[in-house]
Design a protein around this motif. Structure first.
Motif, PDB file in Angstrom:
ATOM      1  N   SER A  69     -15.352 -19.426   7.912  1.00 42.86           N
ATOM      2  CA  SER A  69     -15.763 -19.518   9.309  1.00 42.86           C
ATOM      3  C   SER A  69     -15.254 -18.327  10.120  1.00 42.86           C
ATOM      4  O   SER A  69     -15.988 -17.761  10.940  1.00 42.86           O
ATOM      5  CB  SER A  69     -15.251 -20.825   9.919  1.00 42.86           C
ATOM      6  OG  SER A  69     -15.594 -20.892  11.275  1.00 42.86           O
ATOM      7  N   THR A  70     -14.020 -17.923   9.896  1.00 44.48           N
ATOM      8  CA  THR A  70     -13.445 -16.775  10.602  1.00 44.48           C
ATOM      9  C   THR A  70     -14.246 -15.515  10.291  1.00 44.48           C
ATOM     10  O   THR A  70     -14.589 -14.736  11.192  1.00 44.48           O
ATOM     11  CB  THR A  70     -11.966 -16.576  10.212  1.00 44.48           C
ATOM     12  OG1 THR A  70     -11.233 -17.741  10.613  1.00 44.48           O
ATOM     13  CG2 THR A  70     -11.365 -15.349  10.858  1.00 44.48           C
ATOM     14  N   MET A  71     -14.547 -15.317   9.019  1.00 48.22           N
ATOM     15  CA  MET A  71     -15.334 -14.152   8.618  1.00 48.22           C
ATOM     16  C   MET A  71     -16.722 -14.204   9.255  1.00 48.22           C
ATOM     17  O   MET A  71     -17.199 -13.208   9.796  1.00 48.22           O
ATOM     18  CB  MET A  71     -15.459 -14.079   7.097  1.00 48.22           C
ATOM     19  CG  MET A  71     -16.273 -12.893   6.626  1.00 48.22           C
ATOM     20  SD  MET A  71     -16.458 -12.788   4.827  1.00 48.22           S
ATOM     21  CE  MET A  71     -17.554 -14.174   4.506  1.00 48.22           C
ATOM     22  N   GLY A  72     -17.363 -15.352   9.210  1.00 50.67           N
ATOM     23  CA  GLY A  72     -18.701 -15.488   9.778  1.00 50.67           C
ATOM     24  C   GLY A  72     -18.736 -15.229  11.268  1.00 50.67           C
ATOM     25  O   GLY A  72     -19.641 -14.556  11.774  1.00 50.67           O
ATOM     26  N   THR A  73     -17.735 -15.737  11.981  1.00 47.59           N
ATOM     27  CA  THR A  73     -17.659 -15.524  13.431  1.00 47.59           C
ATOM     28  C   THR A  73     -17.493 -14.039  13.739  1.00 47.59           C
ATOM     29  O   THR A  73     -18.133 -13.499  14.650  1.00 47.59           O
ATOM     30  CB  THR A  73     -16.496 -16.341  14.027  1.00 47.59           C
ATOM     31  OG1 THR A  73     -16.743 -17.726  13.772  1.00 47.59           O
ATOM     32  CG2 THR A  73     -16.346 -16.111  15.509  1.00 47.59           C
ATOM     33  N   PHE A  74     -16.641 -13.369  12.968  1.00 46.67           N
ATOM     34  CA  PHE A  74     -16.420 -11.938  13.142  1.00 46.67           C
ATOM     35  C   PHE A  74     -17.706 -11.156  12.881  1.00 46.67           C
ATOM     36  O   PHE A  74     -18.103 -10.292  13.685  1.00 46.67           O
ATOM     37  CB  PHE A  74     -15.304 -11.476  12.203  1.00 46.67           C
ATOM     38  CG  PHE A  74     -15.140  -9.989  12.117  1.00 46.67           C
ATOM     39  CD1 PHE A  74     -14.634  -9.265  13.183  1.00 46.67           C
ATOM     40  CD2 PHE A  74     -15.489  -9.311  10.957  1.00 46.67           C
ATOM     41  CE1 PHE A  74     -14.481  -7.883  13.100  1.00 46.67           C
ATOM     42  CE2 PHE A  74     -15.336  -7.935  10.865  1.00 46.67           C
ATOM     43  CZ  PHE A  74     -14.829  -7.226  11.938  1.00 46.67           C
ATOM     44  N   ILE A  75     -18.381 -11.442  11.782  1.00 53.76           N
ATOM     45  CA  ILE A  75     -19.617 -10.738  11.445  1.00 53.76           C
ATOM     46  C   ILE A  75     -20.686 -10.998  12.494  1.00 53.76           C
ATOM     47  O   ILE A  75     -21.390 -10.070  12.926  1.00 53.76           O
ATOM     48  CB  ILE A  75     -20.103 -11.115  10.027  1.00 53.76           C
ATOM     49  CG1 ILE A  75     -19.136 -10.533   8.980  1.00 53.76           C
ATOM     50  CG2 ILE A  75     -21.538 -10.638   9.774  1.00 53.76           C
ATOM     51  CD1 ILE A  75     -19.396 -10.993   7.548  1.00 53.76           C
ATOM     52  N   ASP A  76     -20.806 -12.231  12.968  1.00 55.24           N
ATOM     53  CA  ASP A  76     -21.786 -12.547  14.011  1.00 55.24           C
ATOM     54  C   ASP A  76     -21.496 -11.773  15.297  1.00 55.24           C
ATOM     55  O   ASP A  76     -22.422 -11.289  15.957  1.00 55.24           O
ATOM     56  CB  ASP A  76     -21.798 -14.049  14.308  1.00 55.24           C
ATOM     57  CG  ASP A  76     -22.421 -14.862  13.187  1.00 55.24           C
ATOM     58  OD1 ASP A  76     -23.081 -14.277  12.302  1.00 55.24           O
ATOM     59  OD2 ASP A  76     -22.210 -16.102  13.192  1.00 55.24           O
ATOM     60  N   ALA A  77     -20.212 -11.632  15.659  1.00 54.89           N
ATOM     61  CA  ALA A  77     -19.842 -10.880  16.870  1.00 54.89           C
ATOM     62  C   ALA A  77     -20.193  -9.404  16.717  1.00 54.89           C
ATOM     63  O   ALA A  77     -20.704  -8.777  17.655  1.00 54.89           O
ATOM     64  CB  ALA A  77     -18.354 -11.058  17.165  1.00 54.89           C
ATOM     65  N   CYS A  78     -19.943  -8.852  15.539  1.00 54.37           N
ATOM     66  CA  CYS A  78     -20.295  -7.447  15.283  1.00 54.37           C
ATOM     67  C   CYS A  78     -21.803  -7.247  15.351  1.00 54.37           C
ATOM     68  O   CYS A  78     -22.293  -6.270  15.943  1.00 54.37           O
ATOM     69  CB  CYS A  78     -19.762  -7.001  13.927  1.00 54.37           C
ATOM     70  SG  CYS A  78     -17.966  -6.866  13.844  1.00 54.37           S
ATOM     71  N   ARG A  79     -22.543  -8.168  14.773  1.00 51.09           N
ATOM     72  CA  ARG A  79     -24.007  -8.060  14.782  1.00 51.09           C
ATOM     73  C   ARG A  79     -24.554  -8.198  16.199  1.00 51.09           C
ATOM     74  O   ARG A  79     -25.493  -7.497  16.585  1.00 51.09           O
ATOM     75  CB  ARG A  79     -24.626  -9.109  13.862  1.00 51.09           C
ATOM     76  CG  ARG A  79     -24.316  -8.818  12.394  1.00 51.09           C
ATOM     77  CD  ARG A  79     -24.999  -9.804  11.472  1.00 51.09           C
ATOM     78  NE  ARG A  79     -26.433  -9.551  11.516  1.00 51.09           N
ATOM     79  CZ  ARG A  79     -27.358 -10.508  11.492  1.00 51.09           C
ATOM     80  NH1 ARG A  79     -27.010 -11.777  11.411  1.00 51.09           N
ATOM     81  NH2 ARG A  79     -28.630 -10.202  11.518  1.00 51.09           N
ATOM     82  N   ALA A  80     -23.964  -9.094  16.987  1.00 47.10           N
ATOM     83  CA  ALA A  80     -24.394  -9.244  18.383  1.00 47.10           C
ATOM     84  C   ALA A  80     -24.137  -7.940  19.150  1.00 47.10           C
ATOM     85  O   ALA A  80     -24.967  -7.512  19.963  1.00 47.10           O
ATOM     86  CB  ALA A  80     -23.656 -10.411  19.039  1.00 47.10           C
ATOM     87  N   TRP A  81     -22.999  -7.300  18.865  1.00 45.46           N
ATOM     88  CA  TRP A  81     -22.690  -6.015  19.499  1.00 45.46           C
ATOM     89  C   TRP A  81     -23.772  -4.994  19.149  1.00 45.46           C
ATOM     90  O   TRP A  81     -24.287  -4.305  20.021  1.00 45.46           O
ATOM     91  CB  TRP A  81     -21.312  -5.526  19.051  1.00 45.46           C
ATOM     92  CG  TRP A  81     -21.040  -4.125  19.470  1.00 45.46           C
ATOM     93  CD1 TRP A  81     -20.500  -3.718  20.655  1.00 45.46           C
ATOM     94  CD2 TRP A  81     -21.347  -2.923  18.740  1.00 45.46           C
ATOM     95  NE1 TRP A  81     -20.439  -2.339  20.698  1.00 45.46           N
ATOM     96  CE2 TRP A  81     -20.961  -1.831  19.527  1.00 45.46           C
ATOM     97  CE3 TRP A  81     -21.907  -2.683  17.485  1.00 45.46           C
ATOM     98  CZ2 TRP A  81     -21.112  -0.518  19.111  1.00 45.46           C
ATOM     99  CZ3 TRP A  81     -22.066  -1.372  17.063  1.00 45.46           C
ATOM    100  CH2 TRP A  81     -21.665  -0.307  17.876  1.00 45.46           C
ATOM    101  N   SER A  82     -24.110  -4.887  17.858  1.00 43.33           N
ATOM    102  CA  SER A  82     -25.067  -3.862  17.437  1.00 43.33           C
ATOM    103  C   SER A  82     -26.466  -4.121  17.974  1.00 43.33           C
ATOM    104  O   SER A  82     -27.254  -3.185  18.110  1.00 43.33           O
ATOM    105  CB  SER A  82     -25.107  -3.717  15.913  1.00 43.33           C
ATOM    106  OG  SER A  82     -25.801  -4.777  15.306  1.00 43.33           O
ATOM    107  N   ASN A  83     -26.783  -5.354  18.299  1.00 46.65           N
ATOM    108  CA  ASN A  83     -28.097  -5.694  18.835  1.00 46.65           C
ATOM    109  C   ASN A  83     -28.136  -5.654  20.356  1.00 46.65           C
ATOM    110  O   ASN A  83     -29.172  -5.940  20.955  1.00 46.65           O
ATOM    111  CB  ASN A  83     -28.535  -7.080  18.344  1.00 46.65           C
ATOM    112  CG  ASN A  83     -28.825  -7.072  16.860  1.00 46.65           C
ATOM    113  OD1 ASN A  83     -29.322  -6.097  16.312  1.00 46.65           O
ATOM    114  ND2 ASN A  83     -28.499  -8.161  16.197  1.00 46.65           N
ATOM    115  N   GLY A  84     -27.019  -5.291  20.988  1.00 42.09           N
ATOM    116  CA  GLY A  84     -26.950  -5.244  22.450  1.00 42.09           C
ATOM    117  C   GLY A  84     -27.761  -4.095  23.029  1.00 42.09           C
ATOM    118  O   GLY A  84     -28.208  -3.189  22.315  1.00 42.09           O
ATOM    119  N   GLU A  85     -27.905  -4.109  24.340  1.00 42.52           N
ATOM    120  CA  GLU A  85     -28.691  -3.091  25.039  1.00 42.52           C
ATOM    121  C   GLU A  85     -28.100  -1.689  24.896  1.00 42.52           C
ATOM    122  O   GLU A  85     -28.822  -0.748  24.634  1.00 42.52           O
ATOM    123  CB  GLU A  85     -28.805  -3.450  26.527  1.00 42.52           C
ATOM    124  CG  GLU A  85     -29.737  -4.590  26.813  1.00 42.52           C
ATOM    125  CD  GLU A  85     -31.182  -4.236  26.512  1.00 42.52           C
ATOM    126  OE1 GLU A  85     -31.634  -3.138  26.904  1.00 42.52           O
ATOM    127  OE2 GLU A  85     -31.854  -5.042  25.855  1.00 42.52           O
TER     128      GLU A  85
END
Length: 89
Positions: free
Chosen positions: A61-77
């Motif tokens: 879960s910790t790894m998944g949350t971290f990866i999701d946060a990184c992916r959200a960053w890369s998809n930002g404006e």
């Protein structure tokens, strides 16, 4: 240089790249590479695979949350590298 060529070269910033996921901008591709580099700094691919196969649910879960946060960053404006570096597992 013809006028058409001059017009084409003046729109370099609007360039689109064909990727396996479709059209993308150079800036978006750079953000994705920075995101991937940041993820594998903490979770190399072999670690990701091992965690998914045999890891404790909390570690997965910790790894998944971290990866999701990184992916959200890369998809930002307008992803900022400073913001990416603040994302920690």
């Amino acid at each position: 240089m013809s006028q058409a060529s001059m017009q084409d070269s003046s729109h370099i910033d609007d360039a689109q790249l064909m990727t396996s996921a479709g059209l993308s901008t150079p800036a978006a591709e750079a953000a994705r590479r920075q995101c991937e580099d940041h993820i594998v700094k903490f979770y190399p691919l072999h670690t990701q695979i091992n965690l998914l196969r045999t890891g404790e649910p909390e570690a997965v879960s910790t790894m998944g949350t971290f990866i999701d946060a990184c992916r959200a960053w890369s998809n930002g404006e307008a992803p900022s590298l400073v913001d990416l570096l603040e994302i920690q597992p």
